[in-house]
Each structure stands twice: as C-alpha cells, then as structure tokens.
Design an enzyme around this catalytic site. Structure first.
Site, PDB file in Angstrom:
ATOM      1  N   ASP A  64      30.507  35.829  38.591  1.00  0.00           N
ATOM      2  CA  ASP A  64      29.668  35.436  37.463  1.00  0.00           C
ATOM      3  C   ASP A  64      29.644  36.597  36.466  1.00  0.00           C
ATOM      4  O   ASP A  64      29.115  37.666  36.765  1.00  0.00           O
ATOM      5  CB  ASP A  64      28.258  35.127  37.990  1.00  0.00           C
ATOM      6  N   HIS A  65      30.209  36.360  35.282  1.00  0.00           N
ATOM      7  CA  HIS A  65      30.326  37.439  34.298  1.00  0.00           C
ATOM      8  C   HIS A  65      28.974  37.875  33.745  1.00  0.00           C
ATOM      9  O   HIS A  65      28.844  38.928  33.113  1.00  0.00           O
ATOM     10  CB  HIS A  65      31.245  37.002  33.147  1.00  0.00           C
ATOM     11  N   ARG A  66      27.948  37.072  33.964  1.00  0.00           N
ATOM     12  CA  ARG A  66      26.613  37.483  33.510  1.00  0.00           C
ATOM     13  C   ARG A  66      26.084  38.618  34.385  1.00  0.00           C
ATOM     14  O   ARG A  66      25.244  39.398  33.966  1.00  0.00           O
ATOM     15  CB  ARG A  66      25.643  36.293  33.579  1.00  0.00           C
TER      16      ARG A  66
END
Lengths: 431, 83
Positions: A405-407
């Site tokens: 998850d790039h967040r």
C-alpha cells in the site's frame, strides 16, 4: 454485562448464519474459548469469546437465516456473576428471522491486535478413514456433547438425523458430514413406497455450488474494494534458494516423514522475521492512516478443495521455531480445508503470504487483502543458470514479490524488505 | 499383504487428503498431483498416512517415485515385503 454480537470475521464478511451454540446459558466462558459456530460466505468458523464471563442468555437460535454483522446473539455476564434464572415472563430466544435489530450496533471490527490469545495449537489431525457408511452407535449419554464437525451437525439437523445414533469415522471418532449423509441416504432408501418424501433439500452438489458462488461473491467484494481503495505498488526479486534447499534436504533426511518440513515454512519464517525490520508493511490502513501491528500474524493463503481460498492467521510467526511453525501450518491447512477455523485466525492476520509456485507460475503479484498493508508472493522454485563470484552455475531460485500500500510505505522500503527476506534465507539454520 | 489390500489402504490414505476421490474412477497410471489437485501439504499428509498405515518410513528421495497409484502400490509392496 455485554452483548455478544455477530462479529465481522474479515473485510469480506457482511453477514453470517448461526450454526450452533457451543456453550449453553449458565455456562462459564473463558476468554478465547469457542462459544458458537458461525457460517460465513467462505467457511464455518468457531467463534471465540472476547472476554471471560457467563453466558446468561442466547438471543438467537441456530437457523438458516443470514444475519447482518453486528446482530446481538447473546448476553454475556461479568466473570463470576451468576446467570440469572429466567423469569416467567421472559421471552425465549428469537428465531433468526426476527433477530435483525432495528439499529444494529457497530459490528466488532476485525481486531487490530489479537482480542484473544493465540489458540493453543492442536496436534495435526489424524488421517480419517475412508467414508464407509456410518455404523449405528450406542446412544450417547444425555447431556454429553458429541464430537461432530459443524457442517455435520448442521446437515444432521437438516435431515433430521440424531447424532447420538451415529458412530463417527472422523479423527478421534468425530462425526463428519459423510457419516450423516450415509445414514440419511439409507433412511431414504428404506422409506416405504407411496409415502411422500419430505420437501427435497438442496442436493450436496447444489449446496456446494451455492457455497462456491457465495465464496466468489465474498472474494469479489474484498478484492474490488482493495483495487478501488488501495494504491498498490509492486516489486519483485529473484532469490537464490540453493543453500536453503540443501539445508532443508539435510534436515529432512534425518527425520521421519512425520517430522519433515516443507520449504514454504522457510519462506514464511523469513517473511515474518523481515517484517520485524520493516514494520510499515505489517498492519492495517484504518481511519485514514496506517496502524502498525505489534505482532506478526501471517495470513497464509490456502486454496480450498472445490475452489476459493481463505487466508487465516499463523499467530506470532516471527517468534516460532521452524518445527513449531511447520506443525502449526500443517494444522492450519488441515483445518482450513475441513472448514474448522477459529475466529481469531480469521481476523488477526496482519499481512498475507501467498505461493502459487506449485501451480507452475514463476511470480505472483497479488491483491492486498484490505485493510492490510501488504501481500508477499512466491513463485515456483526453479533451477536457473546463476552468476556468482564470476562463474555461472545452476542454482535453485524463487521469485519473491511484494504488493504494498503506497499510502503506508514507499518502494525504497519495500525493496529493502525483499532484500531482507533474501538475506535471511541465505542462513536457513538461523531462521 | 496382497496388492489389492495395499491398494485399498493407499486409497484410504488418499481419501483423507482428497475427500472427493472416487476410487473407481482413478486411473492406475494417472498422475495423482494433477488428477486430484494435490499440493505439497496434501502430499506430505498423504505420505504421513501411508507411513502410519504400513509402518514404513518413506525417504524424501523416494517422493518422486510415488506419482501414480500403481507406482505407490508397487513401492509399498516392495517395502512391506522387505520387513
């Protein structure tokens, strides 16, 4: 006093059916004990109590109705409190169709930390004998809880079969589905001509088809949510497994088949240990931010016979020695395929690991199981020409991938994580 | 122990990991992994079942010999006969 609500056992669960109460009103319940069996769209799950107390009253009886997550199922009194005697005017437990509350309380979300202690591992199930028709058994004593699988209980109730008349052919004499159906089949064959058959229940094939369809719907909902909400990034690396495979061959050569390990256990342990170094990949995205988990509970993707998959948790995988990890994995896979998982196993996974190498693929770029932060994939172990110290030599290699998850993390940290997995696998004896 | 008796026990061990198995439909030369969609955990559990059923240990080096029903029956017959 607290209400025991139908829990949410994973991101893809919105409803469930109460299959049975394992505890009766008045019985004491220890935290972590199985209190009921719930059928979800994916599996039958043994639901554990979140706190100790006394089961004061059941509000819903087992039935065929689907109940929304959050439905109050029972009232649990404080530990040490006596269960009140039912008053004369007290209403009996509702049938499921009346159980949906006007305003259901918020469902207990999948806990971010284990709400119950990790279950004590059971020994690997004994291989059951082939399903010969069940032999009628002497009636069990009144009040004795018969060992039977949840699905067997449910089927027995549907078919009107008295479990006390059966002799189970499952592990340790457990009554299994085939025992119930074989007796039910015999009963149908004996029905006198001319007597109408009761309303035909779904055939086993129809039930299986219905169950597969429900499972696909559940998977579809979770995966669509994942792709809709989670900005995935993907990384992959090829890991030289030659040393690990040689170490494992040597380990297994000295042990009987009952004590051998699969190479997948090395991969799982390496992932778990690497997650201690890169905690931003281990946890959940909730309330608009990453909430990192204190423990490493690996969700292991397990394909089910007949289709579909589940990813129950191997608790504290980073802390387990390899033989214990193998034993627990063996137990988990066996129970997942027998539809006998526990609620903590369905809710506690902090990351998922999947391997499709046995199906021939060299790499798998998976979809994150929300609200988790990452998924690690492994492909097939293959022999490849490999350059080491300036020389080409055949090596056994595997492609490890990360979907994250790039967040919550960036590619740089993800790359370091995969590098850590590689490093750890070069010293299998230290895992 | 006759080959038929061995085969019955082998099928029982197989049914434990592949409950949908219909013994009569399994071709003696069919690859079990492909035919029954058996993965490594199923295979290990099957071998544990065989080991217990016949009281033999099965070295990892022999796994590759055990790909079909016929091969397994022959392997077990040879091992049981040697005891």
């Amino acid at each position: 006093m607290a209400e025991f609500l139908l829990p949410k056992l994973g991101a893809d669960m919105s409803r469930g059916r109460l299959v049975e109460w394992v505890k009766k009103p008045g019985e004491r319940i220890a935290r972590g004990e199985v209190i009921a069996v719930i059928e979800t769209d994916k599996a039958n799950v043994e639901v554990e109590a979140f706190e100790s107390g006394t089961l004061e009253k059941v509000l819903v009886e087992p039935g065929d109705e689907w109940l929304p997550v959050g439905t109050p199922l029972a009232v649990i009194g404080a530990a040490g409190a006596e269960a009140p005697a039912p008053s004369a005017g007290e209403k009996p437990a509702r049938k499921p169709e009346a159980a949906v509350p006007a305003a259901a309380k918020p469902a207990p979300e999948a806990p971010r930390v284990p709400a119950v202690p990790p279950p004590k591992p059971k020994p690997p199930s004994k291989a059951p004998p082939p399903h010969a028709p069940a032999v009628p058994a002497p009636r069990a004593a009144e009040g004795t809880r018969l060992p039977a699988s949840p699905v067997a209980r449910r089927r027995a109730a549907e078919l009107g079969v008295d479990l006390a008349t059966l002799r189970g052919t499952g592990p340790d004499g457990r009554i299994v589905l085939a025992d119930v159906e074989s007796v039910a089949g015999a009963a149908v064959a004996k029905r006198p001509a001319g007597r109408p058959a009761p309303a035909a229940p779904l055939t086993a094939a129809e039930k299986a088809q219905e169950k597969r369809a429900r499972m696909r719907e559940a998977i579809a909902a979770a995966m669509a949510r994942s792709k809709r909400e989670i900005p995935h990034y993907y990384l992959g690396t090829t890991i030289d497994l030659t040393r690990a495979m040689a170490w494992l061959a040597s380990y297994n050569a000295e042990r009987p088949v009952t004590e051998r390990m699969l190479y997948g256990v090395l991969l799982l342990k390496a992932v778990a240990a690497a997650l201690r170094e890169y905690p931003e990949l281990n946890g959940f995205w909730t309330e608009g931010r990453a909430q990192l988990a204190d423990s490493v509970h690996l969700g292991v993707a397990i394909s089910l016979r007949g289709g579909g998959l589940v990813a129950p948790a191997l608790h504290d995988a980073d802390k387990l020695a390899l033989p214990e990890l193998m034993r627990r994995l063996q137990d988990l896979v066996t129970r997942a395929r027998a539809s006998s998982l526990r609620s903590s196993e369905m809710t506690d996974a902090t990351v998922t690991v999947t391997s499709l190498g046995e199906r021939g693929v060299e790499a798998v770029y998976g979809v994150i199981y929300p609200p988790q932060l990452a998924l690690v994939g492994f492909g097939k172990v293959v022999t490849r020409p490999w350059v080491a110290d300036g020389e080409v030599a055949p090596r056994e290699v595997v492609t490890a991938t990360l979907s994250a998850d790039h967040r919550a993390s960036d590619g740089h940290r993800g790359a370091l994580f995969l590098d850590a997995v590689d490093r750890l696998l070069q010293e299998p004896e230290k895992l | 122990m006759t080959n038929e008796e061995i085969k019955t026990k082998v099928l029982a061990a197989l049914a434990a990991v592949a409950p949908e198995l219909e013994p009569g439909t399994l071709a003696p030369g069919a690859n079990l992994r492909d035919e029954l969609d058996i993965d490594s955990m199923d295979a290990l559990n099957f071998l544990v079942g065989l080991s217990k059923a016949f009281g033999i240990d099965i070295p990892e080096a022999d796994y590759r010999k055990l790909s079909t029903l016929d091969a397994i029956v022959g392997y077990v017959a040879a091992r049981v006969g040697k005891r």
